[in-house]
Design a protein around this motif. Structure first.
Motif, PDB file in Angstrom:
ATOM      1  N   ALA A   1       0.840  -1.190   0.000  1.00 21.23           N
ATOM      2  CA  ALA A   1       0.000   0.000   0.000  1.00 21.23           C
ATOM      3  C   ALA A   1       0.877   1.243   0.000  1.00 21.23           C
ATOM      4  O   ALA A   1       2.014   1.226   0.474  1.00 21.23           O
ATOM      5  CB  ALA A   1      -0.918   0.020   1.216  1.00 21.23           C
TER       6      ALA A   1
ATOM      7  N   VAL B   1      -4.956   9.396   3.058  1.00 22.65           N
ATOM      8  CA  VAL B   1      -5.359   8.569   1.922  1.00 22.65           C
ATOM      9  C   VAL B   1      -4.435   7.366   1.797  1.00 22.65           C
ATOM     10  O   VAL B   1      -3.212   7.503   1.797  1.00 22.65           O
ATOM     11  CB  VAL B   1      -5.331   9.378   0.612  1.00 22.65           C
ATOM     12  N   THR B   2      -5.027   6.174   1.698  1.00 20.17           N
ATOM     13  CA  THR B   2      -4.278   4.937   1.519  1.00 20.17           C
ATOM     14  C   THR B   2      -4.751   4.259   0.247  1.00 20.17           C
ATOM     15  O   THR B   2      -5.952   4.082   0.037  1.00 20.17           O
ATOM     16  CB  THR B   2      -4.494   3.984   2.708  1.00 20.17           C
ATOM     17  N   HIS B   3      -3.802   3.878  -0.608  1.00 20.35           N
ATOM     18  CA  HIS B   3      -4.143   3.133  -1.815  1.00 20.35           C
ATOM     19  C   HIS B   3      -3.467   1.769  -1.727  1.00 20.35           C
ATOM     20  O   HIS B   3      -2.244   1.682  -1.686  1.00 20.35           O
ATOM     21  CB  HIS B   3      -3.697   3.851  -3.083  1.00 20.35           C
ATOM     22  N   ASN B   4      -4.264   0.719  -1.674  1.00 21.77           N
ATOM     23  CA  ASN B   4      -3.743  -0.638  -1.588  1.00 21.77           C
ATOM     24  C   ASN B   4      -3.487  -1.135  -3.002  1.00 21.77           C
ATOM     25  O   ASN B   4      -4.409  -1.244  -3.817  1.00 21.77           O
ATOM     26  CB  ASN B   4      -4.742  -1.551  -0.866  1.00 21.77           C
TER      27      ASN B   4
ATOM     28  N   ARG C   1      -6.292  -3.143  -4.992  1.00 23.14           N
ATOM     29  CA  ARG C   1      -6.759  -2.032  -5.817  1.00 23.14           C
ATOM     30  C   ARG C   1      -7.908  -1.290  -5.161  1.00 23.14           C
ATOM     31  O   ARG C   1      -8.956  -1.052  -5.774  1.00 23.14           O
ATOM     32  CB  ARG C   1      -7.149  -2.510  -7.214  1.00 23.14           C
ATOM     33  N   THR C   2      -7.734  -0.919  -3.882  1.00 22.79           N
ATOM     34  CA  THR C   2      -8.735  -0.152  -3.169  1.00 22.79           C
ATOM     35  C   THR C   2      -8.111   1.130  -2.646  1.00 22.79           C
ATOM     36  O   THR C   2      -6.909   1.201  -2.409  1.00 22.79           O
ATOM     37  CB  THR C   2      -9.313  -0.942  -1.979  1.00 22.79           C
ATOM     38  N   THR C   3      -8.934   2.152  -2.482  1.00 23.34           N
ATOM     39  CA  THR C   3      -8.504   3.411  -1.905  1.00 23.34           C
ATOM     40  C   THR C   3      -9.388   3.689  -0.702  1.00 23.34           C
ATOM     41  O   THR C   3     -10.599   3.523  -0.771  1.00 23.34           O
ATOM     42  CB  THR C   3      -8.647   4.561  -2.923  1.00 23.34           C
ATOM     43  N   SER C   4      -8.782   4.120   0.404  1.00 21.48           N
ATOM     44  CA  SER C   4      -9.556   4.469   1.593  1.00 21.48           C
ATOM     45  C   SER C   4      -9.049   5.789   2.139  1.00 21.48           C
ATOM     46  O   SER C   4      -7.872   6.130   2.008  1.00 21.48           O
ATOM     47  CB  SER C   4      -9.468   3.375   2.654  1.00 21.48           C
TER      48      SER C   4
ATOM     49  N   HIS D   1     -14.306   4.099   1.552  1.00 25.40           N
ATOM     50  CA  HIS D   1     -13.584   3.031   0.874  1.00 25.40           C
ATOM     51  C   HIS D   1     -14.104   2.948  -0.557  1.00 25.40           C
ATOM     52  O   HIS D   1     -15.302   2.969  -0.792  1.00 25.40           O
ATOM     53  CB  HIS D   1     -13.795   1.678   1.567  1.00 25.40           C
TER      54      HIS D   1
ATOM     55  N   HIS E   1     -11.592  -0.009  -7.019  1.00 28.21           N
ATOM     56  CA  HIS E   1     -11.463   0.312  -8.429  1.00 28.21           C
ATOM     57  C   HIS E   1     -11.871  -0.887  -9.271  1.00 28.21           C
ATOM     58  O   HIS E   1     -11.694  -2.026  -8.875  1.00 28.21           O
ATOM     59  CB  HIS E   1     -10.025   0.711  -8.752  1.00 28.21           C
TER      60      HIS E   1
END
Length: 70
Positions: A27, A33-36, A40-43, A53, A56
């Motif tokens: 990540a 902001v966290t993008h895994n 492929r998720t953003t929280s 949450h 994508h």
């Protein structure tokens, strides 16, 4: 609730997490902001319970019908 063992390694904005079965997750964290990269998720971390949450869509491979010329 089941206990899950995991370890997170932090190198600047990059986080690498390994769980008890040996699977890795990567990540990027910038402020709240966290993008895994793995899921492929953003929280977005918001104050209080809950949060935002977003998952994508999967990218589809584009094919061309002109013999491979792009």
């Amino acid at each position: 609730m089941r206990f899950r063992a995991r370890k997170t390694f932090r190198i600047g904005p990059l986080r690498a997490t390994v769980n008890q079965s040996g699977r890795w997750s990567f990540a990027i964290v910038v402020g709240p902001v966290t993008h895994n990269l793995t899921r492929r998720t953003t929280s977005i971390d918001t104050p209080g319970p809950g949060g935002f949450h977003h998952q994508h869509r999967r990218r589809t491979r584009q094919t061309c019908n002109d013999g491979g010329q792009r």
